[in-house]
Design a protein around this motif. Structure first.
Motif, PDB file in Angstrom:
ATOM      1  N   UNK A  22      -2.273   3.858 -40.264  1.00  0.00           N
ATOM      2  CA  UNK A  22      -1.364   3.744 -39.110  1.00  0.00           C
ATOM      3  C   UNK A  22      -0.783   2.344 -39.056  1.00  0.00           C
ATOM      4  N   UNK A  23      -1.663   1.377 -39.279  1.00  0.00           N
ATOM      5  CA  UNK A  23      -1.227  -0.007 -39.201  1.00  0.00           C
ATOM      6  C   UNK A  23      -0.224  -0.332 -40.312  1.00  0.00           C
ATOM      7  N   UNK A  24      -0.475   0.214 -41.507  1.00  0.00           N
ATOM      8  CA  UNK A  24       0.454  -0.019 -42.617  1.00  0.00           C
ATOM      9  C   UNK A  24       1.823   0.562 -42.287  1.00  0.00           C
ATOM     10  N   UNK A  25       1.841   1.747 -41.661  1.00  0.00           N
ATOM     11  CA  UNK A  25       3.097   2.382 -41.249  1.00  0.00           C
ATOM     12  C   UNK A  25       3.850   1.461 -40.279  1.00  0.00           C
ATOM     13  N   UNK A  26       3.102   0.961 -39.301  1.00  0.00           N
ATOM     14  CA  UNK A  26       3.718   0.089 -38.299  1.00  0.00           C
ATOM     15  C   UNK A  26       4.309  -1.155 -38.962  1.00  0.00           C
ATOM     16  N   UNK A  27       3.540  -1.782 -39.832  1.00  0.00           N
ATOM     17  CA  UNK A  27       4.032  -3.002 -40.488  1.00  0.00           C
ATOM     18  C   UNK A  27       5.281  -2.696 -41.304  1.00  0.00           C
ATOM     19  N   UNK A  28       5.257  -1.559 -42.002  1.00  0.00           N
ATOM     20  CA  UNK A  28       6.415  -1.252 -42.841  1.00  0.00           C
ATOM     21  C   UNK A  28       7.634  -0.920 -41.966  1.00  0.00           C
ATOM     22  N   UNK A  29       7.421  -0.236 -40.825  1.00  0.00           N
ATOM     23  CA  UNK A  29       8.542   0.026 -39.910  1.00  0.00           C
ATOM     24  C   UNK A  29       9.110  -1.276 -39.356  1.00  0.00           C
ATOM     25  N   UNK A  30       8.224  -2.200 -39.010  1.00  0.00           N
ATOM     26  CA  UNK A  30       8.676  -3.491 -38.469  1.00  0.00           C
ATOM     27  C   UNK A  30       9.500  -4.242 -39.514  1.00  0.00           C
ATOM     28  N   UNK A  31       9.006  -4.257 -40.755  1.00  0.00           N
ATOM     29  CA  UNK A  31       9.735  -4.973 -41.815  1.00  0.00           C
ATOM     30  C   UNK A  31      11.127  -4.378 -41.996  1.00  0.00           C
ATOM     31  N   UNK A  32      11.220  -3.045 -41.959  1.00  0.00           N
ATOM     32  CA  UNK A  32      12.547  -2.419 -42.122  1.00  0.00           C
ATOM     33  C   UNK A  32      13.488  -2.812 -40.993  1.00  0.00           C
ATOM     34  N   UNK A  33      12.975  -2.892 -39.772  1.00  0.00           N
ATOM     35  CA  UNK A  33      13.829  -3.268 -38.633  1.00  0.00           C
ATOM     36  C   UNK A  33      14.344  -4.696 -38.746  1.00  0.00           C
ATOM     37  N   UNK A  34      13.614  -5.544 -39.463  1.00  0.00           N
ATOM     38  CA  UNK A  34      14.009  -6.952 -39.538  1.00  0.00           C
ATOM     39  C   UNK A  34      14.990  -7.215 -40.675  1.00  0.00           C
ATOM     40  N   UNK A  35      15.283  -6.141 -41.418  1.00  0.00           N
ATOM     41  CA  UNK A  35      16.213  -6.271 -42.542  1.00  0.00           C
ATOM     42  C   UNK A  35      17.493  -6.990 -42.148  1.00  0.00           C
ATOM     43  N   UNK A  36      17.864  -7.978 -42.924  1.00  0.00           N
ATOM     44  CA  UNK A  36      19.124  -8.669 -42.675  1.00  0.00           C
ATOM     45  C   UNK A  36      19.029  -9.777 -41.644  1.00  0.00           C
ATOM     46  N   UNK A  37      17.863  -9.998 -41.051  1.00  0.00           N
ATOM     47  CA  UNK A  37      17.758 -11.027 -40.003  1.00  0.00           C
ATOM     48  C   UNK A  37      17.117 -12.310 -40.512  1.00  0.00           C
TER      49      UNK A  37
END
Ligand code: ATP
Ligand code: MG
Length: 392
Positions: A22-37
């Protein structure tokens, strides 16, 4: 030097053995949201996710806004960065937390120190900063047991950070941690909300839209793509399946009794949605149905609609009032787009007197006039896929 963002994990902390995935999913979702920032380091320690900018080019303001919409996070704090020096920390806390300090009756300071080379212990830092803040804000009492405000100091490799009261996060569970489903997305108010609600429970969604060109226009289709794009702020990037529905609707109009038009049409929607679900490993169909709202949403009508599929049909809005649905639609930002005046295929051939208490047997009989299998195959084969993302 740049502020850091701290995210408190939600329900996933209850998940025992699955916690890691679950935690890995969350981290990967967070990383995707930060794309380009810009450059961020994202990692978790004891149910807190740290989003640490790696240079001054990182856009922390926009990162904070995006992360407020990530499911699986119950609270976020923006921590102000300063030099790793005790007086710099005090100055930072005085400035950054002035308003919160003035609004509180009591406070305490809590320090975490991951840079073990720092010359003071955590307790020494807390005492020093607490003493200085107490002098600067004499109306606020120190209370180490039940303080109204806890001032957090973190001494890390890159900088020291100060933060206090967190902002509520989006809640729910990380998207993708509870499998996949298709979601029937019209241009209305309801289905964007039902999509949001099931995504919140950790489900990765594939929106399916039935499109009846030329009875419904390109603008109506664009409206649905716009809604799906808005939803990606919460759901992550999605692929919308646009299903050509005109031939099916024309066949129904030509060959079925008018009072059953909507029901036969909805059974086709379910059959096609189920096909798309199986093809994509989806385990359920989500709809925006709501008990008693329209003729096709009586219990009898929904029984007929659902009888064509073995997949569970999830209807998160089933017991909500319209006003409650509208409140959510406004909060998640879909309402203004939903009320734009474009038609939906459901309104194209609406019966004057729709059947409200149909039976499955009646529908099976009526559908004998149609080549159900052939029409479903044709629609599935003609489906167009459009990728949507609000981050590009
Ligand atoms: P909405 O506001 O979501 O359009 P509604 O109250 O207008 O809902 P209906 O038109 O009866 O209700 O549709 C019920 C549900 O069926 C919708 O919430 C949606 O999930 C699905 N649906 C309706 N029309 C379409 C369409 N053209 N494409 C995909 N799904 C649809
Ligand atoms: Mg509708």
């Amino acid at each position: 030097m740049n502020d850091m963002i701290l995210l408190k994990q939600g329900e996933i902390v209850l998940k025992g053995l699955n916690k890691r995935s679950f935690e890995q999913k969350l981290l990967s979702n967070i990383r995707k949201r930060l794309n380009g920032l810009g450059n961020f380091d994202v990692y978790s320690v004891q149910s807190t996710v740290y989003v640490e900018p790696q240079d001054d080019g990182a856009d922390v303001d926009e990162a904070f806004e995006r992360l407020r919409k990530v499911f699986g996070v119950v609270a976020l704090s923006r921590a102000a960065a300063c030099e790793k020096d005790k007086d710099a920390i005090v100055a930072c806390a005085k400035g950054y937390l002035a308003e919160q300090m003035r609004g509180a009756r009591s406070f305490k300071v809590e320090t975490k120190r991951s840079d073990k080379a720092f010359p003071m212990t955590s307790i020494q830092v807390s005492q020093y900063v607490g003493g200085e803040l107490s002098e600067a804000f004499p109306d606020v009492e120190v209370d180490v047991h039940e303080p109204e405000l806890t001032v957090h100091v973190e001494i890390r490799d890159y900088a020291a950070y100060v933060h206090a009261q967190p902002t509520p996060g989006a809640g729910g569970m990380p998207v993708g941690s509870n499998g996949r489903a298709v979601t029937l997305l019209s241009g209305g108010i309801d289905s964007p909300v039902s999509t949001y609600m099931i995504a919140k429970r950790g489900v990765k969604l594939i929106p399916v839209h039935f499109f009846s060109f030329p009875y419904t226009s390109e603008l109506a289709k664009q409206k649905v793509l716009d809604l799906a794009t808005l939803l990606t702020a919460y759901c992550g990037d999605m692929k919308v399946e646009i299903v050509p529905f005109t031939h099916i609707q024309e066949e129904i109009r030509a060959k079925c009794p008018e009072e059953y038009f909507t029901l036969v049409m909805r059974r086709f929607m379910m059959r096609i949605a189920a096909r798309i679900a199986y093809r994509n490993g989806c385990k359920a169909i989500v709809t925006g149905e709501n008990l008693g709202q329209v003729a096709s949403q009586t219990m009898e009508a929904m029984a007929c609609t659902q009888a064509v599929t073995d997949l569970p049909v999830l209807q998160p809005l089933i017991g909500m009032d319209k006003e409650e649905i509208v409140t959510v639609a406004r909060r998640i930002g879909t309402f203004d787009t939903s009320i734009l005046p474009y038609e939906d295929c459901c309104t194209v051939f609406t019966p004057r007197h729709p059947k409200t208490k149909p039976s499955v047997a009646e529908l099976v009989e009526i559908e004998k006039a149609l080549d159900v299998e052939g029409l479903v195959n044709e629609a599935v084969a003609g489906t167009e896929r459009v990728r949507v993302s609000c981050f590009e």
